[in-house]
Scaffold this active site. Sequence first.
Site, PDB file in Angstrom:
ATOM      1  N   HIS A   1       0.830  -1.195   0.000  1.00 57.17           N
ATOM      2  CA  HIS A   1       0.000   0.000   0.000  1.00 57.17           C
ATOM      3  C   HIS A   1       0.875   1.259   0.000  1.00 57.17           C
ATOM      4  CE1 HIS A   1      -2.744   2.878   2.278  1.00 57.17           C
ATOM      5  NE2 HIS A   1      -3.467   2.552   1.226  1.00 57.17           N
TER       6      HIS A   1
ATOM      7  N   HIS B   1      -0.764  10.414  -2.989  1.00 56.55           N
ATOM      8  CA  HIS B   1      -2.060   9.981  -2.450  1.00 56.55           C
ATOM      9  C   HIS B   1      -3.112  11.084  -2.452  1.00 56.55           C
ATOM     10  CE1 HIS B   1      -5.051   9.231   0.756  1.00 56.55           C
ATOM     11  NE2 HIS B   1      -5.026   8.017   0.256  1.00 56.55           N
TER      12      HIS B   1
HETATM   13  O1  G3P Z   1      -6.586   1.869  -2.553  1.00 56.60           O
HETATM   14  C1  G3P Z   1      -7.045   1.176  -1.449  1.00 56.60           C
HETATM   15  C2  G3P Z   1      -6.874   2.086  -0.398  1.00 56.60           C
HETATM   16  O2  G3P Z   1      -5.637   2.593  -0.634  1.00 56.60           O
HETATM   17  C3  G3P Z   1      -7.865   3.204  -0.423  1.00 56.60           C
HETATM   18  O3  G3P Z   1      -7.517   4.036   0.524  1.00 56.60           O
HETATM   19  O4  G3P Z   1      -7.027   6.324   1.033  1.00 56.60           O
HETATM   20  O5  G3P Z   1      -5.215   4.649   1.124  1.00 56.60           O
HETATM   21  O6  G3P Z   1      -6.100   5.385  -1.044  1.00 56.60           O
HETATM   22  P1  G3P Z   1      -6.403   5.141   0.387  1.00 56.60           P
HETATM   23 CA    CA Z   2      -5.147   4.005  -2.629  1.00 53.72          CA
END
Ligand code: G3P
Ligand code: CA
Length: 327
Positions: free
Chosen positions: A26, A68
Amino acid sequence: MHRLVLVVVMSLVSACATARPLVIAHRGASGYLPEHSLPAVTAAHMMDIDYIEQDVVLTKDAIAIVLHDIHLESTTNVEQVFPARKRSDGRYYALDFDLSEIKQLSLHERTDRQGEAVFAERFPLKPTSFEVPTLQEEIDLIKGMNSSRNKQVGFYIEIKSPKFHRQAGYKIEEVVLKVLRDNSLEGKDSKVFLQCFDAETSKLLSTMTDLPIVQLVGVNAWKESDTDYEQMMTEEGLAEVATYARGIGPYLGLLLDESGNPKNLKLIEYAKELGLEIHAYTFRSDQYPTQMGSFEDFVTLFHQQIGITRFFADQPDLVKSYVQPKN
Ligand code: G3P
Ligand code: CA
């Protein structure tokens, strides 16, 4: 545990036994290095996980960058480098900067609005020599390491805030798909997922490409998009998602109640009956309800009791060690 819940759990356990778990780094290996920095991507690759995630927004000159937020100040030193470039809301928008300007910034560990580290125990909150990467630079890095390490780590790209971009005159989905096409990453055999919170954009993407789409599911109060996630997490809503998506990406809080008991199990089972994969986010060893035991206990609960087989993780090495037995 109620008998009905137990029956559902048992059927999910049997379903999860047959699916190979996938681990998605992530924002790179963001538990160890500033998110979306190329070092975080490099570290993730060395962990031999399945996918590395790229959140994508655009610059003023319509270049896809891996970031992000639509804002820059939470992960860069934009306030020091371009103090006068904030909007009236006090925020610094990537869309207001050309790539040449964004390349003058240095990444740092994520901070909150007060400038404090969001995760206190992570990478020290100091300026780094790490730049905001373009999507192209990240593709070059992962492709290069796939070649030099003889691996097939995939790309997992999130189209961020498509309506915000559209209102400013940009079609972010077209920009991203062009980058993928230019890199021969848009074919049926490409190891690429696309993800989006905005259901209208997910549907649009499904008409533009054969790449698999994961419909992210959040909480309406976040105001992440105009999509109604409460409606989406109904049988009717999931049936609609199944017409255009390979899977759903639910927030962990949608699958667990405040006491740590699984919830929405019947909906998860129904989603699987519809053929939808469940890609849950985000597993963090430094942010989970510790009353539930160790991080391994927490991940194992999602894997074995809720039947999750796709894991977004900030510490992908840990999650991999729990859900992918060694060869
Ligand atoms: O992409 C899955 C998850 O990453 C969504 O949450 O806010 O971390 O992009 P975020
Ligand atoms: Ca994401």
